[in-house]
Design a protein around this motif. Structure first.
Motif, PDB file in Angstrom:
ATOM      1  N   PHE A 173       0.692  -1.258   0.052  1.00 14.38           N
ATOM      2  CA  PHE A 173       0.117   0.000  -0.102  1.00 14.38           C
ATOM      3  C   PHE A 173       1.101   1.249  -0.054  1.00 14.38           C
ATOM      4  N   VAL A 174       0.659   2.145  -0.991  1.00 12.78           N
ATOM      5  CA  VAL A 174       1.465   3.279  -0.968  1.00 12.78           C
ATOM      6  C   VAL A 174       0.437   4.430  -0.496  1.00 12.78           C
ATOM      7  N   ILE A 175       0.541   4.956   0.668  1.00  9.08           N
ATOM      8  CA  ILE A 175      -0.212   5.899   1.597  1.00  9.08           C
ATOM      9  C   ILE A 175       0.421   7.374   1.591  1.00  9.08           C
ATOM     10  N   LYS A 176      -0.500   8.470   1.660  1.00  9.52           N
ATOM     11  CA  LYS A 176       0.039   9.741   1.730  1.00  9.52           C
ATOM     12  C   LYS A 176       0.000  10.194   3.341  1.00  9.52           C
ATOM     13  N   GLY A 177       1.057  10.199   3.805  1.00 12.44           N
ATOM     14  CA  GLY A 177       1.167  10.684   5.347  1.00 12.44           C
ATOM     15  C   GLY A 177       0.742  11.938   5.790  1.00 12.44           C
ATOM     16  N   ALA A 178       0.647  12.067   7.025  1.00 12.18           N
ATOM     17  CA  ALA A 178       0.167  13.528   7.624  1.00 12.18           C
ATOM     18  C   ALA A 178       1.601  14.456   7.433  1.00 12.18           C
ATOM     19  N   GLY A 179       1.320  15.647   7.365  1.00 13.54           N
ATOM     20  CA  GLY A 179       2.452  16.776   7.379  1.00 13.54           C
ATOM     21  C   GLY A 179       3.426  16.470   6.374  1.00 13.54           C
ATOM     22  N   ASP A 180       4.651  16.465   6.902  1.00 15.50           N
ATOM     23  CA  ASP A 180       6.075  16.490   5.963  1.00 15.50           C
ATOM     24  C   ASP A 180       6.361  14.878   5.566  1.00 15.50           C
ATOM     25  N   ILE A 181       5.665  13.979   6.237  1.00 18.89           N
ATOM     26  CA  ILE A 181       5.937  12.569   5.982  1.00 18.89           C
ATOM     27  C   ILE A 181       5.876  12.134   4.280  1.00 18.89           C
ATOM     28  N   GLY A 182       5.023  12.875   3.792  1.00 21.68           N
ATOM     29  CA  GLY A 182       4.707  12.577   2.292  1.00 21.68           C
ATOM     30  C   GLY A 182       4.013  11.034   2.059  1.00 21.68           C
ATOM     31  N   TYR A 183       4.463  10.761   0.969  1.00 19.80           N
ATOM     32  CA  TYR A 183       3.921   9.144   0.597  1.00 19.80           C
ATOM     33  C   TYR A 183       4.865   8.219   1.344  1.00 19.80           C
ATOM     34  N   PHE A 184       4.240   6.991   1.609  1.00 21.07           N
ATOM     35  CA  PHE A 184       5.286   6.102   2.361  1.00 21.07           C
ATOM     36  C   PHE A 184       4.531   4.644   1.723  1.00 21.07           C
ATOM     37  N   ASN A 185       5.322   3.704   1.582  1.00 24.69           N
ATOM     38  CA  ASN A 185       5.137   2.367   1.046  1.00 24.69           C
ATOM     39  C   ASN A 185       5.051   1.551   2.409  1.00 24.69           C
ATOM     40  N   VAL A 186       4.004   0.765   2.491  1.00 23.24           N
ATOM     41  CA  VAL A 186       3.740  -0.237   3.547  1.00 23.24           C
ATOM     42  C   VAL A 186       3.743  -1.760   2.768  1.00 23.24           C
ATOM     43  N   GLU A 187       4.734  -2.422   3.033  1.00 22.56           N
ATOM     44  CA  GLU A 187       5.260  -3.948   2.114  1.00 22.56           C
ATOM     45  C   GLU A 187       4.673  -4.627   3.235  1.00 22.56           C
ATOM     46  N   LEU A 188       3.683  -5.501   2.813  1.00 27.81           N
ATOM     47  CA  LEU A 188       2.811  -6.405   3.566  1.00 27.81           C
ATOM     48  C   LEU A 188       3.050  -7.951   3.056  1.00 27.81           C
ATOM     49  N   GLU A 189       3.107  -8.805   4.180  1.00 26.25           N
ATOM     50  CA  GLU A 189       3.108 -10.017   3.690  1.00 26.25           C
ATOM     51  C   GLU A 189       2.049 -10.750   4.631  1.00 26.25           C
ATOM     52  N   ALA A 190       2.097 -12.294   4.395  1.00 31.51           N
ATOM     53  CA  ALA A 190       0.980 -12.956   4.965  1.00 31.51           C
ATOM     54  C   ALA A 190       0.878 -12.880   6.641  1.00 31.51           C
ATOM     55  N   GLY A 191      -0.078 -12.508   7.106  1.00 34.15           N
ATOM     56  CA  GLY A 191      -0.592 -12.186   8.544  1.00 34.15           C
ATOM     57  C   GLY A 191      -0.718 -10.956   8.746  1.00 34.15           C
ATOM     58  N   ASP A 192      -0.123  -9.861   7.907  1.00 36.63           N
ATOM     59  CA  ASP A 192      -0.384  -8.601   8.180  1.00 36.63           C
ATOM     60  C   ASP A 192      -1.881  -8.143   7.831  1.00 36.63           C
ATOM     61  N   VAL A 193      -2.497  -7.277   8.574  1.00 40.33           N
ATOM     62  CA  VAL A 193      -3.702  -6.735   8.295  1.00 40.33           C
ATOM     63  C   VAL A 193      -3.614  -5.269   8.396  1.00 40.33           C
ATOM     64  N   ILE A 194      -4.106  -4.572   7.377  1.00 40.32           N
ATOM     65  CA  ILE A 194      -4.044  -2.980   7.220  1.00 40.32           C
ATOM     66  C   ILE A 194      -5.304  -2.354   6.975  1.00 40.32           C
ATOM     67  N   SER A 195      -5.719  -1.043   7.511  1.00 36.77           N
ATOM     68  CA  SER A 195      -6.887  -0.630   7.092  1.00 36.77           C
ATOM     69  C   SER A 195      -6.406   1.086   6.804  1.00 36.77           C
ATOM     70  N   VAL A 196      -6.619   1.548   5.722  1.00 36.33           N
ATOM     71  CA  VAL A 196      -6.441   2.648   5.355  1.00 36.33           C
ATOM     72  C   VAL A 196      -7.514   3.578   5.563  1.00 36.33           C
ATOM     73  N   PRO A 197      -7.633   4.648   6.458  1.00 36.31           N
ATOM     74  CA  PRO A 197      -8.590   5.453   6.639  1.00 36.31           C
ATOM     75  C   PRO A 197      -9.423   6.255   5.568  1.00 36.31           C
ATOM     76  N   GLU A 198     -10.587   6.076   5.346  1.00 34.08           N
ATOM     77  CA  GLU A 198     -11.444   6.768   4.379  1.00 34.08           C
ATOM     78  C   GLU A 198     -10.794   8.367   4.077  1.00 34.08           C
ATOM     79  N   ASN A 199     -10.943   8.511   3.079  1.00 29.74           N
ATOM     80  CA  ASN A 199     -10.725   9.748   2.392  1.00 29.74           C
ATOM     81  C   ASN A 199      -8.864  10.171   2.372  1.00 29.74           C
ATOM     82  N   THR A 200      -8.181   8.942   2.616  1.00 26.47           N
ATOM     83  CA  THR A 200      -6.681   9.297   2.553  1.00 26.47           C
ATOM     84  C   THR A 200      -6.413   8.760   1.284  1.00 26.47           C
TER      85      THR A 200
END
Length: 179
Positions: free
Chosen positions: A116-143
């Protein structure tokens, strides 16, 4: 175990506690499911039939119902993507556009890998979340975000939805995004 790469600095964040803390600060839910619960033949089969998908949902029924109760999800399914998926490139082109949703986008990875490539808050900018089996992620609405496959080009994921129409994306033009 998930890892994070902050795209504008190439900083890598590893370790479940560090990943969880970073994502929590970005209002992104991150949890772990026991990947070993799922038989290996289901974790590594990227051409699942309906019965095999049902087996995955049955295996993780308790985890799915717990998430649904906590976060209001009404429906769920299993998606598989690999080079054997018809129209894979068309699907990836659709997924790889920066977009938002009017509900959280939640995925529980049960086989393979994805990002998942997600836009972070503030100066973080975009970040990659590299996921594998067992990982559960929820990207907030309107992100602003998108999803893509890693080099192995194989993934199996449980998807949960509030909207009964399932996955509905709203494309976003973001000049700050650099691929």
């Amino acid at each position: 175990m998930a890892e994070i790469v902050i795209r504008n600095t190439n900083e890598r964040i590893t370790g479940d506690d560090n990943v969880r803390e970073f994502l929590n600060n970005q209002n992104v839910l991150y949890e772990k499911w026991d990947a070993s619960k799922l038989p290996l033949e289901l974790q590594t089969n990227f051409q699942l039939n309906d019965e095999q998908k049902k087996q995955i949902l049955d295996t993780y029924d308790e985890e799915i119902r717990d998430l649904a109760a906590r976060r209001g999800y009404k429906i769920w399914d299993v998606i598989t993507l690999s080079d054997a998926t018809p129209n894979l490139e068309d699907l990836l082109n659709k997924f790889e556009e920066v977009h938002t949703h009017t509900e959280d986008e939640i995925r529980a990875i049960v086989g393979g890998k994805g990002i998942f490539v997600i836009k972070g808050a503030g100066d973080i900018g975009y970040f990659n979340v590299e996921l594998e089996a067992g990982d559960v992620i929820s990207v907030p609405e309107n992100t602003n975000h998108f999803f893509t496959l890693m080099d192995n080009r194989k993934i199996i994921a449980v998807r949960l939805f509030i909207e009964e129409n399932g996955w509905v994306a709203h494309p976003v033009q973001d000049p700050s995004f650099q691929s």
